[in-house]
Design an enzyme around this catalytic site. Structure first.
Site, PDB file in Angstrom:
ATOM      1  N   CYS A   1       0.865  -1.174   0.000  1.00  0.00           N
ATOM      2  CA  CYS A   1       0.000   0.000   0.000  1.00  0.00           C
ATOM      3  C   CYS A   1       0.900   1.222   0.000  1.00  0.00           C
ATOM      4  O   CYS A   1       2.098   1.107   0.262  1.00  0.00           O
ATOM      5  CB  CYS A   1      -0.884   0.002   1.242  1.00  0.00           C
ATOM      6  SG  CYS A   1      -2.267   1.169   1.099  1.00  0.00           S
TER       7      CYS A   1
ATOM      8  N   CYS B   1      -3.762   6.043  -0.260  1.00  0.00           N
ATOM      9  CA  CYS B   1      -3.175   4.750  -0.615  1.00  0.00           C
ATOM     10  C   CYS B   1      -2.653   4.654  -2.045  1.00  0.00           C
ATOM     11  O   CYS B   1      -2.459   3.557  -2.566  1.00  0.00           O
ATOM     12  CB  CYS B   1      -4.177   3.643  -0.322  1.00  0.00           C
ATOM     13  SG  CYS B   1      -4.660   3.619   1.423  1.00  0.00           S
TER      14      CYS B   1
ATOM     15  N   LYS C   1     -12.074  -5.324   2.542  1.00  0.00           N
ATOM     16  CA  LYS C   1     -11.533  -4.428   3.564  1.00  0.00           C
ATOM     17  C   LYS C   1     -12.459  -3.229   3.668  1.00  0.00           C
ATOM     18  O   LYS C   1     -12.726  -2.536   2.684  1.00  0.00           O
ATOM     19  CB  LYS C   1     -10.130  -3.983   3.163  1.00  0.00           C
ATOM     20  CG  LYS C   1      -9.557  -2.935   4.097  1.00  0.00           C
ATOM     21  CD  LYS C   1      -8.125  -2.617   3.742  1.00  0.00           C
ATOM     22  CE  LYS C   1      -7.614  -1.451   4.563  1.00  0.00           C
ATOM     23  NZ  LYS C   1      -6.225  -1.139   4.247  1.00  0.00           N
TER      24      LYS C   1
ATOM     25  N   ARG D   1     -10.883   7.416   3.385  1.00  0.00           N
ATOM     26  CA  ARG D   1     -10.653   6.328   2.429  1.00  0.00           C
ATOM     27  C   ARG D   1     -11.944   5.698   1.909  1.00  0.00           C
ATOM     28  O   ARG D   1     -11.935   4.608   1.365  1.00  0.00           O
ATOM     29  CB  ARG D   1      -9.817   5.235   3.099  1.00  0.00           C
ATOM     30  CG  ARG D   1      -8.516   5.725   3.711  1.00  0.00           C
ATOM     31  CD  ARG D   1      -7.507   4.595   3.783  1.00  0.00           C
ATOM     32  NE  ARG D   1      -6.495   4.738   4.801  1.00  0.00           N
ATOM     33  CZ  ARG D   1      -5.534   5.639   4.795  1.00  0.00           C
ATOM     34  NH1 ARG D   1      -5.466   6.552   3.839  1.00  0.00           N
ATOM     35  NH2 ARG D   1      -4.636   5.652   5.767  1.00  0.00           N
TER      36      ARG D   1
ATOM     37  N   GLU E   1     -16.150  -8.817  -4.288  1.00  0.00           N
ATOM     38  CA  GLU E   1     -14.732  -8.441  -4.184  1.00  0.00           C
ATOM     39  C   GLU E   1     -13.841  -9.688  -4.166  1.00  0.00           C
ATOM     40  O   GLU E   1     -12.812  -9.740  -4.832  1.00  0.00           O
ATOM     41  CB  GLU E   1     -14.487  -7.637  -2.893  1.00  0.00           C
ATOM     42  CG  GLU E   1     -15.044  -6.220  -2.912  1.00  0.00           C
ATOM     43  CD  GLU E   1     -14.154  -5.241  -3.694  1.00  0.00           C
ATOM     44  OE1 GLU E   1     -13.138  -5.663  -4.274  1.00  0.00           O
ATOM     45  OE2 GLU E   1     -14.489  -4.038  -3.721  1.00  0.00           O
TER      46      GLU E   1
ATOM     47  N   LYS F   1     -11.248  -7.881   6.646  1.00  0.00           N
ATOM     48  CA  LYS F   1     -10.698  -6.946   7.625  1.00  0.00           C
ATOM     49  C   LYS F   1     -11.676  -5.800   7.865  1.00  0.00           C
ATOM     50  O   LYS F   1     -12.216  -5.269   6.891  1.00  0.00           O
ATOM     51  CB  LYS F   1      -9.387  -6.399   7.062  1.00  0.00           C
ATOM     52  CG  LYS F   1      -8.709  -5.378   7.913  1.00  0.00           C
ATOM     53  CD  LYS F   1      -7.505  -4.876   7.173  1.00  0.00           C
ATOM     54  CE  LYS F   1      -6.949  -3.707   7.949  1.00  0.00           C
ATOM     55  NZ  LYS F   1      -6.038  -2.920   7.208  1.00  0.00           N
TER      56      LYS F   1
ATOM     57  N   SER G   1      -5.902  -2.931  14.684  1.00  0.00           N
ATOM     58  CA  SER G   1      -5.346  -2.128  15.782  1.00  0.00           C
ATOM     59  C   SER G   1      -6.394  -1.693  16.804  1.00  0.00           C
ATOM     60  O   SER G   1      -6.157  -1.778  18.009  1.00  0.00           O
ATOM     61  CB  SER G   1      -4.642  -0.901  15.198  1.00  0.00           C
ATOM     62  OG  SER G   1      -5.539  -0.119  14.425  1.00  0.00           O
TER      63      SER G   1
HETATM   64  C1  PBG Z   1      -3.107   0.088   4.681  1.00  0.00           C
HETATM   65  C2  PBG Z   1      -3.437  -0.643   5.914  1.00  0.00           C
HETATM   66  C3  PBG Z   1      -4.150  -0.182   7.005  1.00  0.00           C
HETATM   67  C4  PBG Z   1      -4.203  -1.220   7.921  1.00  0.00           C
HETATM   68  C5  PBG Z   1      -3.502  -2.288   7.374  1.00  0.00           C
HETATM   69  N1  PBG Z   1      -3.053  -1.925   6.113  1.00  0.00           N
HETATM   70  C6  PBG Z   1      -4.703   1.159   7.282  1.00  0.00           C
HETATM   71  C7  PBG Z   1      -5.811   1.677   6.539  1.00  0.00           C
HETATM   72  O1  PBG Z   1      -6.350   1.069   5.624  1.00  0.00           O
HETATM   73  O2  PBG Z   1      -6.202   2.794   6.840  1.00  0.00           O
HETATM   74  C8  PBG Z   1      -4.891  -1.163   9.251  1.00  0.00           C
HETATM   75  C9  PBG Z   1      -4.520  -2.229  10.204  1.00  0.00           C
HETATM   76  C10 PBG Z   1      -4.917  -2.000  11.606  1.00  0.00           C
HETATM   77  O3  PBG Z   1      -5.736  -1.136  11.947  1.00  0.00           O
HETATM   78  O4  PBG Z   1      -4.375  -2.729  12.428  1.00  0.00           O
HETATM   79  N2  PBG Z   1      -1.726   0.118   4.461  1.00  0.00           N
END
Ligand code: PBG
Length: 335
Positions: free
Chosen positions: A126, A136, A206, A228, A245, A260, A287
């Site tokens: 990304c 991104c 996602k 996003r 998807e 995700k 996270s």
């Molecule tokens: C994009 C990416 C994100 C996460 C993993 N890959 C951030 C986003 O899409 O904003 C989030 C992972 C997490 O919250 O632990 N590179």
């Protein structure tokens, strides 16, 4: 599904499966194994590791921290790591990510050098960690002075980025940008450059989730403007869109599929599993999911260990055999 084989009470007493701890264990159909877990790691181009305030216990690692960390993970029997690079300088296109001297290229080499083939080294693909605007990919101005992600220009850069990962020795790449056509472009780039055997794990479904909040701290990737939602999925979209998807990504050449976030989207995990049997399925316990548990545990409100193992069991039970989680190292030590 039919339950007609149950004789009913009192002939049937399901508690008989629960009295003896060893019968309980024997009757389990979901098992947790660290070899199916992937730990996300942040690698910063700098001299000192930096603790991530919103993610207790996690840090932006230096290359030498990374070397030590992957060595420990290998000993714990963890399946792999997924690496996120944080460059010294960011620009409009994320040049550092497309350079063989960039932070992610050096991180992959360092990790591979430390553990060889005993721990999978996966890369997040990304641009949000590498661009100064935090989006991104490549941005373009559209009508009304608005800026939008330029899908097809981003595809070209994704190919460059993934070839950097391939040359550095990554075992697998995981495109996370939700750019239309990203899997096909990357697959073609690999196939034409001698990497036909390199697998792709697609972040296929996602969502544009608020659960990524702490990650944007960790990766220094919060968008400077906008959000996003024009590329990540709408949390209120029909889950059938997630299946579309997934189907598209498989047709473009994805080898493994990811959903995700994890816990708020277990319905999607279960549907993807049911509709695509035989496709290895991952879920990313993100996270925000991690930090909420950490915060409540620090306040003494919940039993951290039990909550984490229960969460991981739920994700596995829903159908994800692979789990990306910031708890991988701790939970492996608990087991
Ligand atoms: C994009 C990416 C994100 C996460 C993993 N890959 C951030 C986003 O899409 O904003 C989030 C992972 C997490 O919250 O632990 N590179």
């Amino acid at each position: 599904m039919s339950f007609s084989f149950d004789a009913g009470f009192p002939t049937t007493r399901l508690r008989r499966l629960r009295f003896h701890p060893l019968v309980r264990r024997l009757a389990r159909t979901v098992s947790l194994s660290p070899e199916k877990w992937i730990l996300p790691l942040f690698v910063k181009d700098g001299e000192e590791s930096v603790p991530i305030a919103s993610m207790p216990g996690q840090s932006q690692l230096t290359l030498s921290d990374l070397r030590a960390k992957v060595g420990r993970l290998k000993e714990l029997g963890i399946g792999g790591v997924i690496l996120f690079g944080i460059p010294k300088t960011k620009d409009a296109v994320g040049s550092d990510a497309m350079s063989d001297e960039g932070i992610i290229a050096r991180a992959v080499k360092c990790a591979k050098d430390a553990v060889g083939d005993e721990l999978l080294i996966i890369t997040d693909v990304c641009f949000c960690e590498y661009t100064d605007h935090g989006h991104c990919g490549v941005m373009k101005e559209v009508s009304g002075g608005r800026w939008e992600l330029d899908n097809d220009a981003t595809l070209e850069n994704l190919v460059k980025q993934t070839l950097v990962h391939a040359r550095a020795g990554a075992d697998m790449v995981a495109p996370s940008g939700m750019i239309d056509g990203m899997i096909g472009a990357i697959r073609k780039g690999f196939d034409e450059n001698g990497y036909a055997d390199l697998p792709i794990m697609s972040y296929a479904a996602k969502y544009a989730s608020a659960f990524y909040g702490p990650f944007r701290d960790a990766a220094e990737s919060a968008p400077r403007f906008g959000d996003r939602r024009s590329y990540q999925m709408d949390p209120a979209a029909d889950s059938g869109q997630a299946l579309r998807e997934v189907a598209l990504d498989l047709r473009e050449g994805a080898d493994l599929i990811m959903v995700k976030p994890a816990l708020p989207y277990l319905d999607v995990v279960a549907k993807v599993k049911a509709n695509f049997p035989g496709v290895p399925l991952a879920a990313y316990h993100v996270s925000g999911e991690f930090s909420m548990i950490k915060a409540a545990a620090a306040a003494g409100w919940i039993d951290e260990k039990r909550i984490v193992l229960e969460s991981l069991n739920s994700i596995a039970r829903a159908g994800a055999e692979i789990i990306l989680t910031y708890y991988a190292e701790e939970a492996a030590a608990w087991l």
